[in-house]
Design a protein around this motif. Structure first.
Motif, mmCIF file in Angstrom:
data_model
loop_
_atom_site.group_PDB
_atom_site.id
_atom_site.type_symbol
_atom_site.label_atom_id
_atom_site.label_comp_id
_atom_site.label_asym_id
_atom_site.label_seq_id
_atom_site.Cartn_x
_atom_site.Cartn_y
_atom_site.Cartn_z
ATOM 1 N N MET A 1 -13.588 5.544 1.342
ATOM 2 C CA MET A 1 -12.168 5.724 1.028
ATOM 3 C C MET A 1 -11.431 6.182 2.279
ATOM 4 O O MET A 1 -11.793 7.185 2.895
ATOM 5 C CB MET A 1 -12.012 6.739 -0.101
ATOM 6 N N ASN A 2 -10.407 5.449 2.663
ATOM 7 C CA ASN A 2 -9.742 5.732 3.932
ATOM 8 C C ASN A 2 -8.223 5.625 3.812
ATOM 9 O O ASN A 2 -7.526 5.601 4.815
ATOM 10 C CB ASN A 2 -10.249 4.755 4.998
ATOM 11 N N LYS A 3 -7.706 5.590 2.597
ATOM 12 C CA LYS A 3 -6.277 5.326 2.414
ATOM 13 C C LYS A 3 -5.505 6.597 2.071
ATOM 14 O O LYS A 3 -5.957 7.430 1.284
ATOM 15 C CB LYS A 3 -6.069 4.294 1.304
ATOM 16 N N VAL A 4 -4.327 6.719 2.697
ATOM 17 C CA VAL A 4 -3.395 7.814 2.399
ATOM 18 C C VAL A 4 -2.102 7.197 1.883
ATOM 19 O O VAL A 4 -1.546 6.285 2.518
ATOM 20 C CB VAL A 4 -3.109 8.674 3.649
ATOM 21 N N LEU A 5 -1.640 7.685 0.760
ATOM 22 C CA LEU A 5 -0.385 7.208 0.168
ATOM 23 C C LEU A 5 0.684 8.266 0.377
ATOM 24 O O LEU A 5 0.469 9.451 0.074
ATOM 25 C CB LEU A 5 -0.587 6.954 -1.328
ATOM 26 N N TYR A 42 -6.396 5.809 9.874
ATOM 27 C CA TYR A 42 -6.201 5.806 8.420
ATOM 28 C C TYR A 42 -5.319 4.638 7.993
ATOM 29 O O TYR A 42 -4.378 4.250 8.701
ATOM 30 C CB TYR A 42 -5.572 7.120 7.955
ATOM 31 N N GLU A 43 -5.614 4.108 6.813
ATOM 32 C CA GLU A 43 -4.745 3.118 6.188
ATOM 33 C C GLU A 43 -3.634 3.880 5.475
ATOM 34 O O GLU A 43 -3.911 4.774 4.676
ATOM 35 C CB GLU A 43 -5.525 2.264 5.188
ATOM 36 N N VAL A 44 -2.398 3.552 5.769
ATOM 37 C CA VAL A 44 -1.267 4.291 5.208
ATOM 38 C C VAL A 44 -0.342 3.343 4.463
ATOM 39 O O VAL A 44 -0.003 2.266 4.965
ATOM 40 C CB VAL A 44 -0.472 5.022 6.316
ATOM 41 N N GLU A 45 0.060 3.750 3.274
ATOM 42 C CA GLU A 45 1.077 3.012 2.532
ATOM 43 C C GLU A 45 2.202 3.977 2.174
ATOM 44 O O GLU A 45 1.953 5.082 1.685
ATOM 45 C CB GLU A 45 0.524 2.379 1.265
ATOM 46 N N SER A 58 1.304 -0.773 -11.622
ATOM 47 C CA SER A 58 1.342 -1.134 -10.203
ATOM 48 C C SER A 58 0.788 -0.013 -9.330
ATOM 49 O O SER A 58 0.267 -0.256 -8.239
ATOM 50 C CB SER A 58 2.778 -1.459 -9.785
ATOM 51 N N LEU A 59 0.896 1.235 -9.811
ATOM 52 C CA LEU A 59 0.393 2.371 -9.045
ATOM 53 C C LEU A 59 -1.121 2.326 -8.926
ATOM 54 O O LEU A 59 -1.691 2.739 -7.910
ATOM 55 C CB LEU A 59 0.841 3.678 -9.701
ATOM 56 N N GLU A 60 -1.805 1.837 -9.951
ATOM 57 C CA GLU A 60 -3.257 1.759 -9.922
ATOM 58 C C GLU A 60 -3.745 0.949 -8.718
ATOM 59 O O GLU A 60 -4.709 1.321 -8.049
ATOM 60 C CB GLU A 60 -3.778 1.128 -11.219
ATOM 61 N N LYS A 61 -3.052 -0.154 -8.432
ATOM 62 C CA LYS A 61 -3.446 -0.994 -7.301
ATOM 63 C C LYS A 61 -3.239 -0.264 -5.989
ATOM 64 O O LYS A 61 -4.050 -0.367 -5.063
ATOM 65 C CB LYS A 61 -2.640 -2.291 -7.314
ATOM 66 N N LYS A 62 -2.146 0.487 -5.910
ATOM 67 C CA LYS A 62 -1.858 1.217 -4.677
ATOM 68 C C LYS A 62 -2.872 2.331 -4.421
ATOM 69 O O LYS A 62 -3.102 2.721 -3.280
ATOM 70 C CB LYS A 62 -0.444 1.801 -4.733
ATOM 71 N N LEU A 63 -3.470 2.843 -5.477
ATOM 72 C CA LEU A 63 -4.402 3.966 -5.340
ATOM 73 C C LEU A 63 -5.827 3.521 -5.074
ATOM 74 O O LEU A 63 -6.717 4.365 -4.922
ATOM 75 C CB LEU A 63 -4.355 4.827 -6.608
ATOM 76 N N ASN A 64 -6.049 2.245 -5.027
ATOM 77 C CA ASN A 64 -7.391 1.746 -4.756
ATOM 78 C C ASN A 64 -7.832 2.154 -3.351
ATOM 79 O O ASN A 64 -7.206 1.777 -2.359
ATOM 80 C CB ASN A 64 -7.410 0.219 -4.891
ATOM 81 N N ILE A 137 -10.491 16.729 4.194
ATOM 82 C CA ILE A 137 -10.764 16.227 2.839
ATOM 83 C C ILE A 137 -11.727 15.052 2.889
ATOM 84 O O ILE A 137 -12.686 14.975 2.108
ATOM 85 C CB ILE A 137 -9.450 15.829 2.143
ATOM 86 N N LYS A 138 -11.490 14.140 3.804
ATOM 87 C CA LYS A 138 -12.352 12.964 3.898
ATOM 88 C C LYS A 138 -13.792 13.346 4.255
ATOM 89 O O LYS A 138 -14.762 12.781 3.713
ATOM 90 C CB LYS A 138 -11.798 12.002 4.938
ATOM 91 N N ASN A 139 -13.938 14.302 5.160
ATOM 92 C CA ASN A 139 -15.266 14.696 5.639
ATOM 93 C C ASN A 139 -15.814 15.930 4.920
ATOM 94 O O ASN A 139 -16.820 16.497 5.353
ATOM 95 C CB ASN A 139 -15.216 14.945 7.149
ATOM 96 N N ARG A 140 -15.108 16.337 3.847
ATOM 97 C CA ARG A 140 -15.558 17.468 3.008
ATOM 98 C C ARG A 140 -15.748 18.749 3.821
ATOM 99 O O ARG A 140 -16.728 19.485 3.664
ATOM 100 C CB ARG A 140 -16.858 17.109 2.282
ATOM 101 N N ARG A 141 -14.794 19.000 4.718
ATOM 102 C CA ARG A 141 -14.812 20.229 5.496
ATOM 103 C C ARG A 141 -13.809 21.231 4.920
ATOM 104 O O ARG A 141 -12.877 20.861 4.202
ATOM 105 C CB ARG A 141 -14.468 19.949 6.964
#
Length: 457
Positions: A1-5, A42-45, A58-64, A137-141
């Motif tokens: 998981m690498n996406k930030v909304l 990071y992938e950013v939307e 539509s939000l479900e797709k964005k949260l993938n 958060i991504k690396n659980r630190r």
């Protein structure tokens, strides 16, 4: 998981049938964050609710693939809309962390972090913190070593990290990278005689300590500015890639560093940008510019100056720590007319000490400025005290009560009278002038009525 909304909530009360808002420009608070994140891989939307609403489907797709959601809000209906969005996130996946930032969360971090739809609060500018938070958060630190944040531990405990005061602008990566994360063309608009205007931020903070303003407390009385070369580079990019003919500087005080302002103007001329531009200034600052310097700024494209006059009552100005005199404001307008500049001045009425008198004197001054320079842009607002400012305690002493919930602050907006010391008669008068001076949109019939009304004063 690498996406930030990243979400910029709507300013509108969705229950009301209002289609327009004073805020129609780029969500710079979000764009500066996205610029930092994309440069760290990071992938950013970006979702700007001011332009489009969204449904749960539509939000479900964005949260993938999303592990972090950032929400930026000021004290307004942005809070309610942001909380609704956060609730939808939690309904979809409780493991996605939600971080709040922006003016309201920065001024009221403790109340904000207690809400069930808030996991982390960033206090103050967040360009550096957002990357650190995402990495942790991504690396659980642990988040314990990220400065200027509030967060909830897995067992629900609320922690506050060490406060850090920065000496420079936090932008490690160029803001133009953030522009690439949105459809810029949707924000290009015609205004002030220009056809393709975009917003840009070249500095933050203010050295002044006005008692009604939270900028001084949030930035600890400091001012941070990007180098003139970086500003010219960015505006050149916007001109080249988006064909803009004007840029609106959203700085708190653009002209505080005179040398930088003149250097930016010099670079605009040398690079033949052909861009019209405006910026915020303090009245006394403008009067210190020599005629040749003003002419030089105009040659580079300056066409409009923006200043907070606040009041026409000298006693009020003294109490709120504004140091200009009415005579200086009048002289400022006269010089604008002489040089062909458009002055844009904001005022507040309805301070607690003598609201009838300060409203009267402020309206008189605003009317006089218009008589000197008919093109003077006047924005009139009702005084609203905020936490983090000295006038908050003054407002409490005069009987004002404040919301005790995050949702309650959503209705605490500057165009509505939240202050108990204003009579209904005065509120009605103020609202008439909010419309007359253009702070509130008006129909053609209203314009005709208020033109007649104005002539009788």
């Amino acid at each position: 998981m690498n996406k930030v909304l990243l979400l910029y909530p709507s300013f509108l009360n969705m229950e009301e049938k209002i289609k327009k808002t004073l805020y129609t420009d780029l969500p710079l608070s979000i764009i500066t964050l996205s610029a930092q994140l994309v440069n760290q891989g990071y992938e950013v939307e970006v979702i700007d609710q001011c332009l489009e609403d969204f449904e749960y489907r539509s939000l479900e797709k964005k949260l993938n693939g999303c592990f972090l959601v950032g929400i930026s809000a000021i004290t307004s209906y942005q809070i309610i809309n942001g909380l609704k969005f956060a609730g939808m996130i939690k309904q979809y996946n409780k493991s996605i962390k939600i971080v709040w930032g922006g003016w309201h969360a920065s001024l009221m971090p403790e109340q904000t972090i207690h809400h069930e739809n808030v996991d982390i609060v960033i206090k103050g500018p967040g360009e550096e913190q957002i990357v650190d938070v995402a990495d942790c958060i991504k690396n659980r630190r642990s988040l314990n070593y990220v400065p200027n944040i509030y967060f909830k531990t897995p067992d629900g405990e609320i922690k506050k990290t060490q406060e850090k005061i920065y000496d420079t602008f936090q932008l490690k990566n160029n803001i133009t990278d953030g522009y690439k994360t949105v459809d810029v063309e949707r924000y290009v608009h015609a205004q002030w005689g220009n056809q393709r205007v975009l917003g840009y931020e070249s500095s933050r903070g203010c050295c002044c300590q006005c008692k009604f303003c939270s900028i001084g407390s949030l930035y600890h009385g400091k001012w941070y500015g990007l180098p003139a070369e970086d500003v010219c580079h960015d505006i050149s990019y916007l001109k080249r890639c988006h064909k803009i003919d004007a840029v609106h500087f959203f700085d708190n005080n653009f002209f505080v560093n005179k040398n930088r302002a003149l250097e930016i103007a010099k670079l605009f001329k040398e690079n033949k940008l052909g861009i019209r531009w405006d910026g915020t200034i303090i009245v006394q600052q403008f009067l210190l510019y020599k005629p040749k310097e003003i002419e030089f700024l105009i040659e580079s494209g300056l066409y409009r100056i923006i200043a907070g006059i606040e009041s026409g009552d000298q006693d009020v100005l003294k109490k709120i720590n504004k140091h200009h005199k009415n005579e200086q404001v009048i002289e400022c307008v006269r010089r604008c007319k002489e040089y062909g500049l458009l002055p844009s001045f904001s005022f507040m009425v309805g301070f607690p000490w003598d609201p009838e008198e300060d409203t009267k004197r402020t309206l008189e001054l605003a009317s006089k400025l218009r008589s000197i320079h008919p093109e003077t842009e006047i924005l009139m607002f009702i005084f609203s005290p905020y936490l983090g400012t000295p006038l908050y305690e003054t407002a409490v002493a005069y009987g004002m009560s404040f919301p005790d919930t995050l949702e309650g602050w959503a209705k605490f907006t500057y165009e509505k009278a939240n202050t108990p010391w204003l009579s209904k008669k005065l509120c009605k008068k103020i609202n008439r002038y909010l419309t007359f001076f253009g702070t509130i949109n008006q129909s053609e019939k209203e314009k005709e009525f208020f033109n007649k009304f104005h002539q009788l004063l």
